[in-house]
Design a protein around this motif. Structure first.
Motif, PDB file in Angstrom:
ATOM      1  N   SER A 125      28.573   8.153 -11.764  1.00 48.13           N
ATOM      2  CA  SER A 125      27.903   9.395 -12.165  1.00 48.13           C
ATOM      3  C   SER A 125      28.655  10.123 -13.271  1.00 48.13           C
ATOM      4  N   ARG A 154      32.982  17.316  -9.643  1.00 46.27           N
ATOM      5  CA  ARG A 154      31.969  16.580  -8.887  1.00 46.27           C
ATOM      6  C   ARG A 154      32.529  16.268  -7.491  1.00 46.27           C
ATOM      7  N   SER A 172      25.407  10.368  -1.845  1.00 46.35           N
ATOM      8  CA  SER A 172      25.655  11.775  -2.172  1.00 46.35           C
ATOM      9  C   SER A 172      26.806  11.927  -3.163  1.00 46.35           C
ATOM     10  N   TYR A 200      31.801  14.116  -3.759  1.00 42.01           N
ATOM     11  CA  TYR A 200      31.074  12.948  -3.251  1.00 42.01           C
ATOM     12  C   TYR A 200      31.327  12.809  -1.746  1.00 42.01           C
ATOM     13  N   GLU A 238      27.531  14.979  -6.374  1.00 44.09           N
ATOM     14  CA  GLU A 238      26.904  16.143  -7.018  1.00 44.09           C
ATOM     15  C   GLU A 238      27.920  16.846  -7.920  1.00 44.09           C
TER      16      GLU A 238
END
Length: 471
Positions: A263, A208, A227, A210, A229
């Motif tokens: 997340s 991930r 942001s 960021y 992802e």
């Protein structure tokens, strides 16, 4: 007148003669009948005497006084060893043994028994109970089973461990800075790829990023702080795809560490048993989040997660704050200042994973040995106990034999019976020895095989991981 008198006299004589003949005839008939009845009575009387309650009062074994027929012998000889030894014990077996009571029972035996009948009677009194040990042998499982599924030559963790590894890459604008002519971002990408290539094939891996959107300007702070992802999610044997996923990542905006950690929760499979997070960052939280609090929540969640922080060229103040995050997440803070140091840190983490294989191997070897020794001990105990019973039974049978011999019965088959008594001991004792040895050897062979398989598989994977770590 005289003639009339003579006629009457003759008629009277004839009448008397007729009566006499009829009487003789009746007498003869009654005598024949009496003799006929007497002829059948001895057999009937004998039969009545043999079946009378009085005659059986002190002879509980009178039903076997006639020798067994040939069919009975054939049935006896056709029994298997187990069927013979599974017969119920005698009246005076084990703790019930009482020599005086045994002798009293022997006194009740008829004196005209055959050798086989004596043997049967003695066993009805003195046969020991072999059933628990024969049953143990018959039902014994010689297999050694260790919960270890073969990984078929691939580098994997043990199948009972579901490992999730999350890698969080800081893509904030500060990662554009260079160290020794290479940007922090490029160094981080190379280190992450090297680390990912070494991961176990069945580990679940998540990558991930960021802070990779927007810019470092205030006007882009919100979009950048929001942001984060996941750019890769797969198994350890698919990490060759990470390189492609990393190519499009460029340093951009702010540093939302707390948002990235939050997340991670949705990236972890609920069936995960071990979860480890590696945060690669060159700075502290700049979006106002509380990363230490989120790290603590992860560490205390149902799937316990360890949060490690890799500080990449971070100043002293930044290191202090990042250490707090790692401490809250139950992990470590590792400070590095160049790409080689970053690779070494990730290799250190990978060595911890290699330790999983080492522990798996050692535990499997220990389990295999423990099972083998436990089963061999059980076999030995059953064998020794059964052989002890055979010795005890033989001693009691010999004592009974000596007692019967002392009764001075000229027809007593002492020699033949002594032979059968000793054959009985050899049979029971030998069965325990041979069966125990066969089962013991089978357990030994299976234990050595399973131990060897675990050792070979463990060493192979440990060596492979060592070679990859040293690349």
């Amino acid at each position: 007148m005289i003639r009339s008198s003579l006629f009457i006299l003759v008629a009277f004589i004839v009448f008397l003669a007729g009566c006499s003949h009829e009487q003789d005839k009746n007498v003869l008939t009654n005598q024949d009948a009496s003799e006929s009845i007497q002829k059948d009575e001895p057999e009937n009387n004998n039969s009545n005497n043999q079946n009378s309650p009085d005659s059986d009062l002190n002879e509980p074994h009178s039903e076997i006084q006639n020798p067994p027929d040939s069919n009975h012998n054939e049935t006896q000889t056709s029994l298997t060893d187990e069927e013979i030894l599974l017969k119920p014990p005698g009246r005076f077996a084990g703790s019930n043994y009482d020599e005086q009571k045994v002798q009293a029972a022997l006194d009740q035996l008829p004196s005209n028994l055959t050798t086989d009948q004596y043997k049967d009677e003695l066993l009805l009194l003195l046969a020991e109970d072999y059933r628990p040990y024969v049953t143990t042998f018959m039902n014994f499982d010689t297999e050694i089973s260790v919960n270890n599924e073969r990984p078929e030559g691939k580098i994997t963790l043990p199948v009972n461990r579901n490992l999730h590894i999350s890698i969080l890459l800081d893509a904030s604008g500060s990662m554009k800075a260079q160290i020794n002519g290479k940007s922090k971002m490029d160094s981080a990408k190379e280190a992450i790829q090297t680390f990912a290539d070494k991961l176990p094939n069945n580990a679940e891996v998540s990558l991930r990023v960021y802070g990779h959107k927007g810019t470092g300007d205030q006007k882009d702070k919100r979009v950048s702080c929001d942001s984060t992802e996941e750019i890769f999610h797969g198994q350890g044997d698919q990490t060759n795809q990470i390189k492609t996923a990393l190519q499009k990542v460029e340093p951009a905006g702010w540093t939302p560490i707390a948002n990235a950690l939050q997340s991670v929760k949705k990236d972890i499979n609920p069936e995960t048993t071990d979860s480890v997070v590696y945060v690669v960052s060159d700075g502290i939280e700049t979006c106002g989040g509380k990363p230490a609090q989120v790290a603590k929540e992860l560490h205390q969640s149902k799937v316990k997660t360890i949060v490690n922080i890799v500080g990449f060229d971070v100043d002293n103040e930044g290191q202090k704050l990042l250490r707090q995050i790692a401490a809250s997440g139950g992990g470590e803070f590792m400070s590095v200042n160049n790409d080689e140091a970053l690779k070494n840190v990730l290799n250190k983490a990978y060595e911890q994973l290699r330790g999983e294989w080492t522990r798996w191997k050692e535990k499997g070897e220990g389990d295999a040995n423990k099972q083998k020794e436990q089963k061999q001990g059980e076999i030995n105990r059953a064998r020794e106990t059964m052989q002890g019973l055979a010795n005890k039974e033989n001693s009691h049978l010999l004592a009974a034999l000596n007692y019967l011999k002392s009764k001075d019965n000229q027809e007593f088959p002492n020699t033949e019976l002594l032979k059968k008594v000793n054959e009985r001991k050899s049979f029971a004792w030998g069965y325990a020895r041979d069966t125990g040895k066969r089962l013991y050897n089978a357990v030994s062979e299976n234990g050595i095989r399973v131990y060897g398989d675990i050792k070979e598989e463990g060493n192979k994977n440990i060596d492979d991981l060592t070679n990859k770590t040293n690349r």
